[in-house]
Design a protein around this motif. Structure first.
Motif, PDB file in Angstrom:
ATOM      1  N   LYS A 192     -47.018 -11.664  94.439  1.00 47.59           N
ATOM      2  CA  LYS A 192     -48.332 -11.072  94.193  1.00 47.59           C
ATOM      3  C   LYS A 192     -48.333 -10.011  93.104  1.00 47.59           C
ATOM      4  N   ARG A 205     -44.155 -10.421  83.655  1.00 47.63           N
ATOM      5  CA  ARG A 205     -44.632  -9.634  84.798  1.00 47.63           C
ATOM      6  C   ARG A 205     -44.973  -8.235  84.297  1.00 47.63           C
ATOM      7  N   GLU A 209     -51.407  -8.012  92.091  1.00 48.24           N
ATOM      8  CA  GLU A 209     -52.367  -8.975  91.555  1.00 48.24           C
ATOM      9  C   GLU A 209     -53.784  -8.727  92.089  1.00 48.24           C
ATOM     10  N   GLN A 269     -51.755 -14.814  86.598  1.00 47.02           N
ATOM     11  CA  GLN A 269     -51.369 -15.391  87.885  1.00 47.02           C
ATOM     12  C   GLN A 269     -50.132 -14.687  88.389  1.00 47.02           C
ATOM     13  N   GLY A 270     -49.881 -14.762  89.679  1.00 44.27           N
ATOM     14  CA  GLY A 270     -48.666 -14.210  90.253  1.00 44.27           C
ATOM     15  C   GLY A 270     -47.571 -15.256  90.339  1.00 44.27           C
ATOM     16  N   VAL A 324     -48.693  -8.786  89.285  1.00 42.95           N
ATOM     17  CA  VAL A 324     -49.462  -9.294  88.145  1.00 42.95           C
ATOM     18  C   VAL A 324     -48.513  -9.912  87.138  1.00 42.95           C
TER      19      VAL A 324
END
Length: 183
Positions: free
Chosen positions: A101, A21, A35, A59-60, A103
């Protein structure tokens, strides 16, 4: 040898230093990036800044939930910048990142084994300064051992080393020279 370490971004809770993350440091605290405010060019800059290969997955909700505050601006990278905080950005009011959400990014690892059909066997190559080159270990007789090879295998998610051999390449080509104390 010059080394520059990133003090402004990090990837956390991933499988290795090139995944996780995304968190950005601001005012001595770490914040997540939403994101919706992040794209492929931004990812390329982050991976480059961390010394990893190209972004391979964005993707989150892959690396767990966070309690970190959300980041309050969108990054507008063109993809060539050397650091995320060198990118243009649009300031906005404090945003709320809804659950899942933040990143989350996977960059390709900056090491790989080449020359065989297995990703876990071959000649050690390293990605740096936007190119792959074979690795030459400085003073290999003294500096390269089973622990060094196992560290490489571990970074590549290939278990531990079962065989390692330092070979001399008879063809002239550019290489990255390292000391095994880097592992």
């Amino acid at each position: 040898m010059n080394i520059t370490c990133s003090e402004s971004i990090r990837l956390v809770n991933g499988d290795n230093r090139c995944s996780g993350r995304l968190e950005v440091k601001s005012n001595n605290s770490w914040s997540i990036v939403c994101e919706d405010d992040f794209d492929q060019q931004d990812a390329e800059v982050v991976c480059r800044e961390l010394g990893c290969g190209a972004p391979s997955f964005l993707q989150g909700a892959l690396y767990g939930e966070t309690e970190a505050p959300e980041w309050s601006r969108e990054f507008l990278c063109e993809g060539h910048e050397s650091a995320l905080l060198h990118c243009k950005s649009s300031s906005s009011s404090q945003k709320f990142c809804s659950s899942g959400k933040a990143v989350e990014l996977t960059c390709s690892v900056s090491l790989r084994l080449v020359g065989t059909t297995s990703r876990c066997a071959g000649v050690l190559a390293m990605f740096y300064s936007e190119e792959w080159r074979p690795v030459n270990v400085y003073n290999s007789e003294e500096n390269w051992n089973h622990e060094s090879a196992t560290a490489v295998c571990s970074q590549l998610d290939c278990g531990s080393s079962v065989f390692q051999e330092v070979t001399e390449d008879s063809t002239w080509r550019y290489v990255w020279e390292i000391e095994s104390s880097c592992w």
